[in-house]
Design a protein around this motif. Structure first.
Motif, short mmCIF file in Angstrom:
data_model
loop_
_atom_site.label_atom_id
_atom_site.label_comp_id
_atom_site.label_asym_id
_atom_site.label_seq_id
_atom_site.Cartn_x
_atom_site.Cartn_y
_atom_site.Cartn_z
N LEU A 77 0.82 -1.20 0.00
CA LEU A 77 0.00 0.00 0.00
C LEU A 77 0.86 1.26 0.00
CD1 LEU A 77 -2.74 -0.99 2.61
CD2 LEU A 77 -2.75 -1.33 0.13
N GLY A 78 0.28 2.32 -0.59
CA GLY A 78 0.88 3.64 -0.52
C GLY A 78 0.08 4.52 0.43
N ALA A 79 -0.05 5.79 0.09
CA ALA A 79 -0.75 6.74 0.96
C ALA A 79 -2.25 6.50 0.95
CB ALA A 79 -0.46 8.17 0.50
N ARG A 80 -2.85 6.76 2.08
CA ARG A 80 -4.31 6.68 2.17
C ARG A 80 -4.89 8.03 1.81
NH1 ARG A 80 -7.94 4.46 7.31
NH2 ARG A 80 -9.97 4.88 6.35
N ILE A 81 -5.92 8.03 0.97
CA ILE A 81 -6.56 9.25 0.50
C ILE A 81 -8.05 9.15 0.81
CG2 ILE A 81 -6.93 10.78 -1.47
CD1 ILE A 81 -4.55 9.38 -2.81
N ASN A 82 -8.44 9.77 1.90
CA ASN A 82 -9.82 9.69 2.38
C ASN A 82 -10.21 8.22 2.57
OD1 ASN A 82 -10.08 12.52 2.35
ND2 ASN A 82 -10.54 12.50 0.17
N ASP A 83 -11.23 7.74 1.82
CA ASP A 83 -11.67 6.35 2.00
C ASP A 83 -10.99 5.40 1.04
OD1 ASP A 83 -12.86 7.37 -0.27
OD2 ASP A 83 -14.75 6.30 0.02
N LYS A 84 -9.98 5.89 0.30
CA LYS A 84 -9.27 5.04 -0.65
C LYS A 84 -7.79 4.96 -0.26
CE LYS A 84 -12.37 5.97 -4.56
NZ LYS A 84 -12.96 4.61 -4.52
N VAL A 85 -7.10 4.05 -0.89
CA VAL A 85 -5.67 3.87 -0.63
C VAL A 85 -4.98 3.53 -1.93
CG1 VAL A 85 -5.88 1.42 -0.06
CG2 VAL A 85 -4.00 2.77 0.90
N ILE A 86 -3.75 4.01 -2.09
CA ILE A 86 -2.95 3.69 -3.27
C ILE A 86 -2.37 2.29 -3.13
CG2 ILE A 86 -0.87 4.30 -4.58
CD1 ILE A 86 -1.30 7.19 -3.72
N VAL A 87 -2.43 1.51 -4.20
CA VAL A 87 -1.82 0.18 -4.23
C VAL A 87 -0.58 0.26 -5.13
CG1 VAL A 87 -2.11 -2.23 -4.87
CG2 VAL A 87 -4.02 -0.98 -3.87
N LYS A 88 0.57 0.00 -4.54
CA LYS A 88 1.83 0.07 -5.29
C LYS A 88 2.12 -1.24 -6.02
CE LYS A 88 4.05 3.52 -2.32
NZ LYS A 88 5.22 3.83 -1.44
N ASN A 89 1.84 -2.35 -5.36
CA ASN A 89 2.12 -3.66 -5.96
C ASN A 89 1.07 -4.67 -5.51
OD1 ASN A 89 4.76 -3.29 -7.36
ND2 ASN A 89 5.44 -2.77 -5.28
N GLY A 90 0.84 -5.69 -6.36
CA GLY A 90 -0.02 -6.80 -5.98
C GLY A 90 -1.32 -6.89 -6.74
N LEU A 91 -1.75 -5.82 -7.40
CA LEU A 91 -3.01 -5.83 -8.14
C LEU A 91 -2.81 -5.26 -9.53
CD1 LEU A 91 -5.67 -4.63 -5.51
CD2 LEU A 91 -5.34 -6.95 -6.39
N ASN A 92 -3.75 -5.59 -10.40
CA ASN A 92 -3.76 -5.04 -11.75
C ASN A 92 -5.07 -4.31 -12.00
OD1 ASN A 92 -1.21 -6.20 -12.56
ND2 ASN A 92 -2.28 -8.18 -12.67
N GLU A 93 -5.01 -3.34 -12.85
CA GLU A 93 -6.22 -2.59 -13.19
C GLU A 93 -7.25 -3.55 -13.79
OE1 GLU A 93 -7.55 1.46 -15.60
OE2 GLU A 93 -5.58 0.56 -15.97
N GLY A 94 -8.50 -3.38 -13.36
CA GLY A 94 -9.59 -4.20 -13.89
C GLY A 94 -9.93 -5.40 -13.04
N GLU A 95 -9.04 -5.82 -12.15
CA GLU A 95 -9.34 -6.95 -11.28
C GLU A 95 -10.48 -6.59 -10.33
OE1 GLU A 95 -5.72 -9.85 -10.47
OE2 GLU A 95 -5.24 -7.81 -9.81
N MET A 96 -11.28 -7.59 -9.97
CA MET A 96 -12.43 -7.41 -9.10
C MET A 96 -12.04 -7.79 -7.68
SD MET A 96 -15.55 -6.45 -10.06
CE MET A 96 -15.75 -7.28 -11.64
N ILE A 97 -12.23 -6.86 -6.72
CA ILE A 97 -11.87 -7.16 -5.33
C ILE A 97 -13.10 -7.04 -4.43
CG2 ILE A 97 -9.48 -6.40 -5.60
CD1 ILE A 97 -10.27 -3.80 -4.19
#
Length: 375
Positions: free
Chosen positions: A332-352
């Motif tokens: 994880l990267g910085a938290r932005i309100n109710d979201k968080v940046i993902v640096k590694n481990g996921l790809n765009e479009g994946e369903m979580i």
């Protein structure tokens, strides 16, 4: 009952028991229903967030009011805490002894001027007699020496007048700048003297004020770049959070980056200027400075509630083929309100999975009950 009938009855009972036993085995082999969850698709977006630093409100200009002469306070001409303007009368110290000293100095100067006038006439007269060889040279020299001494006495008397006039002037104290004056440390009749300890009062320039922060030396390039930028803030780069957690209405701009790092703490002081037209900010307030940090380019963003923590590591459940979930470790990267940046481990479009993570486990089948594209 005949033997044949008994055999038929026993056979029917065995058939019945066999039928019941087969039904239980069928139920054990049936798969559990899928777990209902909510999910979203991993997307990219602009990652703008704020770092917070503890800060203290300080004045760019602050002056302590100190007495320059000794005496008793005879007048206070302001209200504690009011706004004062430069040149406004603040205090008066009993001027009687200084006025008397000034009058005496003026009188002494007049005497010395009279002596100078007489000495000048004597020197002129003796110079004329010398030209006629009617007087000894020594008398002329003595007259000239006396004239020079008298001139020096006049100069000393004039200097003394300047000194006593300055002391007389210092019996009235004026505001040296525009700002807010504090609570007076003396009352009428109090005896004061130069270097007597506490100042009479303090005046702080109140618009603008600054938020002073101590930044780690690793942050120096960031703040130096902000200082050198064209805007230097003034938009939403620098924001203040007041002690009541309310956001201050006016944004700030970077004003000063100190010259040197404190070798003991490894920090550097930075001053951020904030307008203070309504006097909401007060010197000495403890506030939080928010500094915008915009990560360049598009970043993967996911809802923070989708993240689970295990032994200081972070995971999410990804909905894969056949609606089965797989647990993936993420950085994880910085938290932005109710979201968080993902640096590694996921790809765009994946369903979580965002809701229902506590009900699922690795390989479990799920049923997404929301519209993932609409969230």
């Amino acid at each position: 009952m005949t033997t044949g009938n008994y055999r038929l009855l026993l056979l029917g009972g065995l058939v019945t028991l066999a039928g019941c036993g087969g039904g239980k085995d069928d139920k054990k082999q049936q798969a559990p229903p899928p777990t209902a969850v909510s999910a979203v698709a991993v997307t990219k977006g602009n990652a703008t967030y704020y770092d917070e630093f503890p800060a203290t409100i300080t004045a760019f200009r602050e002056v302590e009011i100190q007495p320059q002469v000794s005496g008793n306070i005879t007048g206070i001409f302001f209200e504690d805490g009011q706004h004062v303007t430069r040149g406004q009368k603040l205090y008066s110290i009993d001027p009687q002894q200084y006025r008397a000293g000034y009058d005496q100095a003026v009188a002494n100067l007049n005497v010395q001027k009279a002596n100078l006038n007489r000495a000048q006439k004597d020197a002129d007269r003796y110079a004329t007699l010398e030209k006629q060889d009617a007087i000894a040279r020594q008398v002329v020299d003595n007259a000239n020496a006396s004239l020079e001494a008298t001139r020096m006495q006049v100069a000393a008397a004039q200097a003394n007048i300047q000194q006593v006039a300055t002391n007389l002037k210092y019996t009235t104290i004026y505001a040296p700048l525009d700002g807010t004056i504090g609570i007076s440390q003396v009352r009428l009749g109090a005896a004061v003297a130069p270097g007597g300890g506490l100042p009479l009062n303090t005046i702080s320039a109140d618009n603008p004020l600054s938020a002073d922060v101590q930044i780690d030396e690793t942050q120096i390039p960031r703040f130096t770049a902000l200082q050198n930028s064209a805007s230097k803030g003034g938009d939403s780069t620098f924001l203040l959070m007041l002690p009541n957690n309310a956001q201050y209405a006016y944004p700030g701009s970077i004003r000063i980056v100190d010259r040197a790092v404190d070798p003991q703490t490894g920090t550097l002081r930075v001053r951020i200027a904030f307008p203070n037209p309504k006097n909401q900010l007060k010197v000495g307030q403890n506030v939080n400075l928010r500094v915008r940090n915009q990560t360049p380019g598009q970043q993967l963003l996911i809802p923070y509630k989708a993240v689970t923590e295990q032994m200081s590591e972070y995971f999410v459940y990804v909905v894969g083929d056949s609606s089965k979930v797989t647990q993936k470790k993420v950085t994880l990267g910085a938290r932005i309100n109710d979201k968080v940046i993902v640096k590694n481990g996921l790809n765009e479009g994946e369903m979580i999975v965002t809701e229902g993570t506590q009900k699922v486990k690795e390989g479990a089948k799920v049923k997404v009950t929301n519209n993932p594209k609409s969230e």
